[in-house]
Design an enzyme around this catalytic site. Structure first.
Site, PDB file in Angstrom:
ATOM      1  N   ASP A  18     -26.582 -43.467 -31.006  1.00 64.13           N
ATOM      2  CA  ASP A  18     -27.591 -43.732 -29.678  1.00 64.13           C
ATOM      3  C   ASP A  18     -26.906 -43.221 -28.672  1.00 64.13           C
ATOM      4  O   ASP A  18     -25.961 -43.839 -28.104  1.00 64.13           O
ATOM      5  CB  ASP A  18     -27.761 -45.149 -29.502  1.00 64.13           C
ATOM      6  CG  ASP A  18     -28.860 -45.211 -28.439  1.00 64.13           C
ATOM      7  OD1 ASP A  18     -28.999 -44.546 -27.558  1.00 64.13           O
ATOM      8  OD2 ASP A  18     -29.557 -46.307 -28.463  1.00 64.13           O
ATOM      9  N   HIS A  48     -26.540 -42.773 -23.270  1.00 62.76           N
ATOM     10  CA  HIS A  48     -25.698 -42.593 -22.323  1.00 62.76           C
ATOM     11  C   HIS A  48     -24.960 -41.512 -22.114  1.00 62.76           C
ATOM     12  O   HIS A  48     -23.979 -41.678 -21.427  1.00 62.76           O
ATOM     13  CB  HIS A  48     -25.123 -44.008 -22.043  1.00 62.76           C
ATOM     14  CG  HIS A  48     -25.799 -45.182 -22.056  1.00 62.76           C
ATOM     15  ND1 HIS A  48     -25.358 -46.603 -22.306  1.00 62.76           N
ATOM     16  CD2 HIS A  48     -27.278 -45.467 -21.987  1.00 62.76           C
ATOM     17  CE1 HIS A  48     -26.258 -47.436 -22.377  1.00 62.76           C
ATOM     18  NE2 HIS A  48     -27.650 -46.776 -22.077  1.00 62.76           N
ATOM     19  N   LYS A  83     -31.754 -41.832 -16.280  1.00 66.63           N
ATOM     20  CA  LYS A  83     -30.539 -41.447 -17.334  1.00 66.63           C
ATOM     21  C   LYS A  83     -30.030 -40.048 -16.508  1.00 66.63           C
ATOM     22  O   LYS A  83     -30.172 -39.729 -15.484  1.00 66.63           O
ATOM     23  CB  LYS A  83     -31.250 -41.065 -18.497  1.00 66.63           C
ATOM     24  CG  LYS A  83     -31.819 -42.028 -19.568  1.00 66.63           C
ATOM     25  CD  LYS A  83     -30.819 -42.859 -19.964  1.00 66.63           C
ATOM     26  CE  LYS A  83     -30.894 -44.463 -20.130  1.00 66.63           C
ATOM     27  NZ  LYS A  83     -32.053 -44.535 -21.110  1.00 66.63           N
ATOM     28  N   GLN A 114     -35.186 -40.501 -19.632  1.00 66.05           N
ATOM     29  CA  GLN A 114     -35.959 -41.625 -18.711  1.00 66.05           C
ATOM     30  C   GLN A 114     -35.391 -41.244 -17.469  1.00 66.05           C
ATOM     31  O   GLN A 114     -34.298 -40.779 -17.256  1.00 66.05           O
ATOM     32  CB  GLN A 114     -35.902 -42.746 -19.454  1.00 66.05           C
ATOM     33  CG  GLN A 114     -36.392 -43.841 -18.671  1.00 66.05           C
ATOM     34  CD  GLN A 114     -35.329 -44.663 -17.554  1.00 66.05           C
ATOM     35  OE1 GLN A 114     -34.250 -44.324 -17.976  1.00 66.05           O
ATOM     36  NE2 GLN A 114     -35.774 -45.216 -16.698  1.00 66.05           N
ATOM     37  N   ARG A 122     -44.305 -34.967 -29.634  1.00 68.49           N
ATOM     38  CA  ARG A 122     -43.869 -33.754 -29.068  1.00 68.49           C
ATOM     39  C   ARG A 122     -43.883 -33.835 -27.518  1.00 68.49           C
ATOM     40  O   ARG A 122     -44.499 -34.348 -26.821  1.00 68.49           O
ATOM     41  CB  ARG A 122     -45.201 -32.879 -29.275  1.00 68.49           C
ATOM     42  CG  ARG A 122     -45.206 -32.255 -30.850  1.00 68.49           C
ATOM     43  CD  ARG A 122     -46.257 -31.061 -30.926  1.00 68.49           C
ATOM     44  NE  ARG A 122     -47.507 -31.448 -30.490  1.00 68.49           N
ATOM     45  CZ  ARG A 122     -48.620 -31.987 -31.141  1.00 68.49           C
ATOM     46  NH1 ARG A 122     -48.350 -31.933 -32.397  1.00 68.49           N
ATOM     47  NH2 ARG A 122     -49.567 -32.252 -30.409  1.00 68.49           N
ATOM     48  N   TYR A 127     -54.447 -27.524 -41.729  1.00 71.71           N
ATOM     49  CA  TYR A 127     -54.357 -28.948 -41.603  1.00 71.71           C
ATOM     50  C   TYR A 127     -53.713 -29.556 -42.629  1.00 71.71           C
ATOM     51  O   TYR A 127     -54.248 -30.507 -43.450  1.00 71.71           O
ATOM     52  CB  TYR A 127     -55.696 -29.597 -41.185  1.00 71.71           C
ATOM     53  CG  TYR A 127     -56.174 -28.989 -39.838  1.00 71.71           C
ATOM     54  CD1 TYR A 127     -55.671 -29.752 -38.703  1.00 71.71           C
ATOM     55  CD2 TYR A 127     -57.016 -28.257 -39.713  1.00 71.71           C
ATOM     56  CE1 TYR A 127     -56.044 -29.309 -37.313  1.00 71.71           C
ATOM     57  CE2 TYR A 127     -57.548 -27.418 -38.471  1.00 71.71           C
ATOM     58  CZ  TYR A 127     -56.801 -28.051 -37.342  1.00 71.71           C
ATOM     59  OH  TYR A 127     -57.397 -27.801 -36.305  1.00 71.71           O
ATOM     60  N   ARG A 178     -47.012 -31.819 -39.697  1.00 69.50           N
ATOM     61  CA  ARG A 178     -47.811 -30.378 -39.719  1.00 69.50           C
ATOM     62  C   ARG A 178     -46.670 -29.391 -39.630  1.00 69.50           C
ATOM     63  O   ARG A 178     -46.207 -29.232 -38.616  1.00 69.50           O
ATOM     64  CB  ARG A 178     -48.856 -30.205 -38.708  1.00 69.50           C
ATOM     65  CG  ARG A 178     -49.678 -29.356 -39.059  1.00 69.50           C
ATOM     66  CD  ARG A 178     -50.841 -29.344 -38.033  1.00 69.50           C
ATOM     67  NE  ARG A 178     -51.889 -28.293 -38.121  1.00 69.50           N
ATOM     68  CZ  ARG A 178     -52.824 -27.847 -37.299  1.00 69.50           C
ATOM     69  NH1 ARG A 178     -53.098 -28.382 -36.138  1.00 69.50           N
ATOM     70  NH2 ARG A 178     -53.532 -26.892 -37.609  1.00 69.50           N
ATOM     71  N   PHE A 224     -29.518 -51.566 -25.192  1.00 69.25           N
ATOM     72  CA  PHE A 224     -30.802 -51.871 -24.832  1.00 69.25           C
ATOM     73  C   PHE A 224     -31.546 -51.944 -25.804  1.00 69.25           C
ATOM     74  O   PHE A 224     -31.187 -51.284 -26.786  1.00 69.25           O
ATOM     75  CB  PHE A 224     -31.207 -50.439 -23.986  1.00 69.25           C
ATOM     76  CG  PHE A 224     -32.579 -50.200 -23.420  1.00 69.25           C
ATOM     77  CD1 PHE A 224     -32.903 -51.131 -22.439  1.00 69.25           C
ATOM     78  CD2 PHE A 224     -33.369 -49.479 -23.886  1.00 69.25           C
ATOM     79  CE1 PHE A 224     -34.298 -51.146 -21.700  1.00 69.25           C
ATOM     80  CE2 PHE A 224     -34.734 -49.551 -23.465  1.00 69.25           C
ATOM     81  CZ  PHE A 224     -35.193 -50.529 -22.564  1.00 69.25           C
TER      82      PHE A 224
HETATM   83  C1  LIG Z   1     -32.776 -45.429 -22.472  1.00 67.86           C
HETATM   84  C2  LIG Z   1     -32.154 -46.126 -23.613  1.00 67.86           C
HETATM   85  C3  LIG Z   1     -32.722 -45.918 -24.781  1.00 67.86           C
HETATM   86  C4  LIG Z   1     -34.359 -45.309 -24.768  1.00 67.86           C
HETATM   87  O1  LIG Z   1     -34.693 -44.245 -24.032  1.00 67.86           O
HETATM   88  P1  LIG Z   1     -36.264 -44.224 -23.590  1.00 67.86           P
HETATM   89  O2  LIG Z   1     -36.326 -42.892 -23.046  1.00 67.86           O
HETATM   90  O3  LIG Z   1     -36.237 -45.057 -22.247  1.00 67.86           O
HETATM   91  O4  LIG Z   1     -37.106 -44.575 -24.599  1.00 67.86           O
HETATM   92  C5  LIG Z   1     -32.363 -46.115 -25.954  1.00 67.86           C
HETATM   93  N1  LIG Z   1     -31.268 -46.638 -25.973  1.00 67.86           N
HETATM   94  C6  LIG Z   1     -30.249 -46.898 -25.069  1.00 67.86           C
HETATM   95  C7  LIG Z   1     -29.059 -47.470 -25.199  1.00 67.86           C
HETATM   96  C8  LIG Z   1     -30.875 -46.617 -23.661  1.00 67.86           C
HETATM   97  O5  LIG Z   1     -30.168 -47.076 -22.671  1.00 67.86           O
END
Ligand SMILES: *Cc1c(COP(=O)(O)O)cnc(C)c1O
Length: 387
Positions: free
Chosen positions: A161, A164, A190, A187, A236, A226, A219, A90
């Site tokens: 990453d 998944h 997921k 997301q 956040r 500040y 911060r 992705f």
């Molecule tokens: C979904 C996804 C992301 C990004 O996640 P979001 O929460 O949609 O920004 C990053 N890397 C991979 C492989 C993904 O499938």
């Protein structure tokens, strides 16, 4: 035979929720403080999510793309640096690096697991390489043994990453226990979700503390003056998001167990269909949450694949065309991209070139269906391909 094309009965809905999410949302509401600095939901979620993944150093953020950005930033990625990413992923994997002014260097993936090929990674390492970013495709780990060694030898960081890979295990250890940073997404599609959301799990508290600053406009937590002791942005997570995710986390184990039962059956049925090759599993991934049910139809081509996916959808199977090779997306070239051309990258990514045009995936909710439905999926696909 009725002559009517068969359809598959309804799969479970996604996302799933119940009283736990409802209670959590009300609990967050009634705190009267809806951001993490005033409430306790985000703090609690970080502890619970981190513990579940083998590290107490988790940071919740706005989404998975931002999780990668924050992680890359604390790992020193910026202008003049390179991040090695799989060519098949992705787009956020490369986008996050490019957003920080770095060059994303796409490398080829394995034709069977669709995960980054360590030999291709090794060949792409330069003095500018800061981070190697494997993607655990559909819950299948990239070869972490080989990548760990490569990263250590080259003196660069590894960023998983893990968008998944909630609950996934590599030789008995979850993403947070592998000694490198791991970024997750929550997301809507997921494996656990609050519509949006993300998290980074760090191997130590020092990195996590730096990321905390970055994710909160630089911060310090207790700052009243500040100070903004470093740069950053607002990444956040809100208290509502965390409250929903705290309810989602305990659902994972049962769902993973079910999908782990269904995938061996579905993949063996798919493998019996002429021309269909399911995603291979590396047994060192000894717990696979199966974010997608993926398979290739070698040689099918982009046009016919689209027609097959449309036919599957029409017959009740939630199917999707898999990711495009990232270097074949226009957006990839609009950032500070590499000085290679599409043709040069394509030539060194022959496996990605194939997967780019022949890979299909099914939503993981299919794997929450019944055994009977696995047979129905295979029957429908066989029928579609024969037609
Ligand atoms: C979904 C996804 C992301 C990004 O996640 P979001 O929460 O949609 O920004 C990053 N890397 C991979 C492989 C993904 O499938």
């Amino acid at each position: 035979m009725s002559g009517q094309p068969s359809t598959v009965s309804e799969f479970p809905e996604w996302p799933q929720y119940g009283d736990e999410e409802r209670t959590g949302l009300i609990r967050a509401l009634e705190q009267g403080q809806w951001w993490r600095m005033g409430g306790s939901e985000v703090d609690s979620f970080e502890r619970e999510f981190g513990d579940y993944h083998g590290s107490p150093h988790a940071l919740a953020v706005t989404n998975g793309t931002h999780a990668l950005e924050v992680a890359l930033e604390v790992l020193g990625v910026g202008p003049g640096t390179e991040v090695i990413v799989p060519a098949f992923t992705f787009i956020s994997s490369s986008l996050a690096a490019q957003r920080l002014g770095a060059v994303a260097v796409p490398v080829d993936v394995d034709l069977d697991t669709y995960c980054v090929d360590p030999a291709a990674v090794e060949a792409a390492i330069t003095p500018r390489t800061k981070v190697i970013m494997p993607v655990h495709m559909a819950g299948q780990f990239a070869d972490m043994d080989a990548l760990d060694k490569l990263a250590a030898d080259a003196g660069v960081a590894l960023l998983q990453d893990a968008a998944h890979a909630h609950g996934a295990q590599w030789r008995g250890r979850r993403a947070g226990a592998l000694g490198s940073v791991a970024a997750f997404s929550f997301q809507n599609g997921k494996l656990m979700t609050a519509g949006e959301g993300g998290a980074v799990v760090f191997p130590d508290e020092e990195l996590r503390e730096r990321a905390f600053l970055v994710h909160s406009c630089g911060r310090p937590r207790t700052d009243r003056e500040y100070l903004h002791s470093t740069t950053g942005s607002n990444y956040r997570m809100s208290e509502f998001t965390a409250a929903v995710l705290r309810a989602q986390l305990p659902r994972l184990d049962e769902q993973i167990a079910l999908r782990e039962q269904r995938w061996p059956l579905l993949s063996s049925l798919l493998a019996e269909i002429p021309g269909v090759v399911p995603q291979a599993t590396d047994p060192r991934t000894d717990r696979n949450p199966h974010y997608m049910a993926m398979f290739r139809i070698p040689g099918i081509g982009i046009e016919r694949r689209r027609a097959v996916v449309d036919a599957l959808i029409a017959r009740g199977v939630p199917a999707f065309v898999a990711f495009r090779a990232i270097y074949r997306c226009e957006g990839f070239w609009m950032a500070d991209a590499s000085d290679e051309s599409v043709e040069v990258i394509a030539a060194r990514c022959p496996n990605t070139e194939q997967i780019h045009s022949d890979c299909v995936w099914l939503h993981h909710r299919t794997l929450l269906g019944t055994e009977q439905q696995m047979h129905e999926i295979a029957a429908v696909l066989a029928d579609v391909l024969a037609g």
